[in-house]
Design a protein around this motif. Structure first.
Motif, PDB file in Angstrom:
ATOM      1  N   ILE A 121      -3.361 -10.154  -2.694  1.00  0.00           N
ATOM      2  CA  ILE A 121      -2.458 -10.007  -1.557  1.00  0.00           C
ATOM      3  C   ILE A 121      -1.822  -8.626  -1.591  1.00  0.00           C
ATOM      4  CG2 ILE A 121      -0.345 -10.869  -0.464  1.00  0.00           C
ATOM      5  CD1 ILE A 121      -1.002 -13.633  -1.508  1.00  0.00           C
ATOM      6  N   LYS A 122      -2.021  -7.854  -0.524  1.00  0.00           N
ATOM      7  CA  LYS A 122      -1.413  -6.533  -0.390  1.00  0.00           C
ATOM      8  C   LYS A 122       0.024  -6.699   0.101  1.00  0.00           C
ATOM      9  CE  LYS A 122      -5.586  -4.727  -1.024  1.00  0.00           C
ATOM     10  NZ  LYS A 122      -5.970  -4.011  -2.254  1.00  0.00           N
ATOM     11  N   THR A 123       0.934  -5.863  -0.381  1.00  0.00           N
ATOM     12  CA  THR A 123       2.332  -5.963   0.005  1.00  0.00           C
ATOM     13  C   THR A 123       2.875  -4.602   0.422  1.00  0.00           C
ATOM     14  OG1 THR A 123       3.330  -5.502  -2.169  1.00  0.00           O
ATOM     15  CG2 THR A 123       2.574  -7.754  -1.760  1.00  0.00           C
ATOM     16  N   GLY A 124       3.948  -4.628   1.187  1.00  0.00           N
ATOM     17  CA  GLY A 124       4.601  -3.382   1.584  1.00  0.00           C
ATOM     18  C   GLY A 124       5.845  -3.660   2.404  1.00  0.00           C
ATOM     19  N   TRP A 125       6.794  -2.747   2.325  1.00  0.00           N
ATOM     20  CA  TRP A 125       8.033  -2.840   3.124  1.00  0.00           C
ATOM     21  C   TRP A 125       7.954  -1.880   4.305  1.00  0.00           C
ATOM     22  CZ3 TRP A 125      11.923  -6.256   2.863  1.00  0.00           C
ATOM     23  CH2 TRP A 125      12.042  -7.036   1.707  1.00  0.00           C
ATOM     24  N   ALA A 135       5.879  -7.204   4.447  1.00  0.00           N
ATOM     25  CA  ALA A 135       4.591  -7.699   4.947  1.00  0.00           C
ATOM     26  C   ALA A 135       3.671  -7.965   3.770  1.00  0.00           C
ATOM     27  CB  ALA A 135       3.962  -6.687   5.891  1.00  0.00           C
ATOM     28  N   MET A 136       2.892  -9.045   3.881  1.00  0.00           N
ATOM     29  CA  MET A 136       1.888  -9.386   2.886  1.00  0.00           C
ATOM     30  C   MET A 136       0.605  -9.752   3.613  1.00  0.00           C
ATOM     31  SD  MET A 136       3.993 -11.681   0.087  1.00  0.00           S
ATOM     32  CE  MET A 136       5.025 -10.876  -1.146  1.00  0.00           C
ATOM     33  N   GLU A 173       0.723  -0.195   1.678  1.00  0.00           N
ATOM     34  CA  GLU A 173       1.213  -0.119   3.054  1.00  0.00           C
ATOM     35  C   GLU A 173       0.122   0.288   4.044  1.00  0.00           C
ATOM     36  OE1 GLU A 173       2.949   1.003   0.509  1.00  0.00           O
ATOM     37  OE2 GLU A 173       5.009   0.221   0.669  1.00  0.00           O
ATOM     38  N   THR A 174      -0.810   1.128   3.596  1.00  0.00           N
ATOM     39  CA  THR A 174      -1.872   1.602   4.497  1.00  0.00           C
ATOM     40  C   THR A 174      -2.718   0.438   5.007  1.00  0.00           C
ATOM     41  OG1 THR A 174      -1.955   3.718   3.318  1.00  0.00           O
ATOM     42  CG2 THR A 174      -3.849   3.137   4.693  1.00  0.00           C
ATOM     43  N   VAL A 180       1.113  -4.668  11.014  1.00  0.00           N
ATOM     44  CA  VAL A 180       2.560  -4.625  11.240  1.00  0.00           C
ATOM     45  C   VAL A 180       2.858  -3.971  12.589  1.00  0.00           C
ATOM     46  CG1 VAL A 180       4.762  -3.689  10.407  1.00  0.00           C
ATOM     47  CG2 VAL A 180       3.096  -4.625   8.779  1.00  0.00           C
ATOM     48  N   ASP A 181       2.154  -2.876  12.893  1.00  0.00           N
ATOM     49  CA  ASP A 181       2.326  -2.228  14.200  1.00  0.00           C
ATOM     50  C   ASP A 181       2.033  -3.210  15.324  1.00  0.00           C
ATOM     51  OD1 ASP A 181       2.975   0.141  12.967  1.00  0.00           O
ATOM     52  OD2 ASP A 181       1.003   1.057  13.221  1.00  0.00           O
ATOM     53  N   ALA A 182       0.930  -3.946  15.203  1.00  0.00           N
ATOM     54  CA  ALA A 182       0.543  -4.904  16.235  1.00  0.00           C
ATOM     55  C   ALA A 182       1.585  -6.012  16.369  1.00  0.00           C
ATOM     56  CB  ALA A 182      -0.826  -5.502  15.923  1.00  0.00           C
TER      57      ALA A 182
END
Length: 286
Positions: A121-125, A135-136, A173-174, A180-182
């Protein structure tokens, strides 16, 4: 600084202003004028007016009406979705549901029972209209979105990671940025990877059928998923929704019109409902 970050930071700043307004309005039994509100926030009335209008699409005076506690009851009277359409479509899933146009895929019950074992699972704020959002996501789509303004970033991350204790988590985040934008209207496909028990997924799917600017009740959801007496279980499943905002658990209210709780803080829920109400009004006015 790239455009994505600067736009997100601006939206997050707007949310913080709205949050302060919520707290101020909650403490008052009388309407608060633009001039008084601006002075208390150390802003000029004209600047505050512009910021609110850009964030919500309506004036601060109108927006305050959206934030009133009885606005939820008004929503139930005028924009109440019974989810009959969800029942008629059979909650078949995998399609473009309502106005969200969400593509989703559910993890098999067997894999869910393994607590995310074998899953990366990728994660980022990120910044969002409602403050910082965690977001995950997997290779399929977002499996988690959580808001940390009220609960704090560390507690929010721990809460989400504990839902899939055997998964591997990587900061990226990439990988997540397009989704996230969508999610916040930036275009592109809104892809979800639902990780939950079968009953939970049925409840979350029902929520996906509630249009923007509308609300529903826990009783309606229970009927929509074929378990009319399971209102309490529905409430629990709503509370465990891992992808806040895109799976709109903030649109679920008590039959009395009360907001009920919200896992990431009631101010966030109220801001989301106000944001969508303003968006709906602006759309209908066109």
């Amino acid at each position: 600084m790239n455009t994505h970050i600067s736009q997100g930071q601006e939206a997050s700043y707007h949310y913080k202003l709205v949050r302060r307004a919520i707290e101020r309005l909650d403490a008052s039994d009388e309407p608060v004028s633009l001039e008084v509100l601006a002075a208390e926030m150390s802003l000029s009335p004209a600047y505050l007016q512009r910021l609110f209008s850009r964030w919500a699409g309506v004036s601060p005076k109108r927006y305050q009406q959206f934030l009133a506690l009885d606005h939820a009851r008004s929503l139930l009277r005028s924009h109440h979705s019974t989810l009959d359409t969800a029942v008629e479509t059979g909650l078949s899933g995998g399609g473009r549901l309502h106005d969200l146009f969400v593509r989703w895929e559910a993890m098999s019950p067997g894999n869910y029972a393994k607590g995310g074992a074998g899953l990366t699972i990728k994660t980022g704020w990120f910044d969002s209209p409602f403050g910082r959002v965690l977001a995950m996501g997997t290779d399929i789509g977002l499996c988690g979105m959580a808001f940390g303004e009220e609960t704090g970033e560390a507690a929010t991350y721990d809460d989400m990671a504990a839902r899939w204790p055997n998964a591997k988590f990587e900061r990226d985040e990439t990988h997540l940025q397009p989704w996230v934008d969508a999610a916040f209207g930036g275009g592109g496909e809104r892809s979800l990877h639902l990780i939950g028990a079968p009953f939970q997924i049925k409840v979350w799917e029902a929520l996906l059928n509630v249009p923007t600017g509308h609300v529903t009740t826990y009783s309606d959801i229970a009927r929509a998923v074929g378990s009319p007496k399971a209102v309490r279980a529905v409430g629990t499943a709503v509370g465990k929704n891992p992808v806040s905002w895109l799976i709109p658990c903030h649109r679920a209210l008590r039959k009395s019109g009360e907001l009920g709780g919200y896992h990431w803080g009631t101010p966030v829920k109220r801001a989301m409902l106000a944001y969508e109400s303003a968006e709906l009004e602006a759309t209908l006015a066109k």
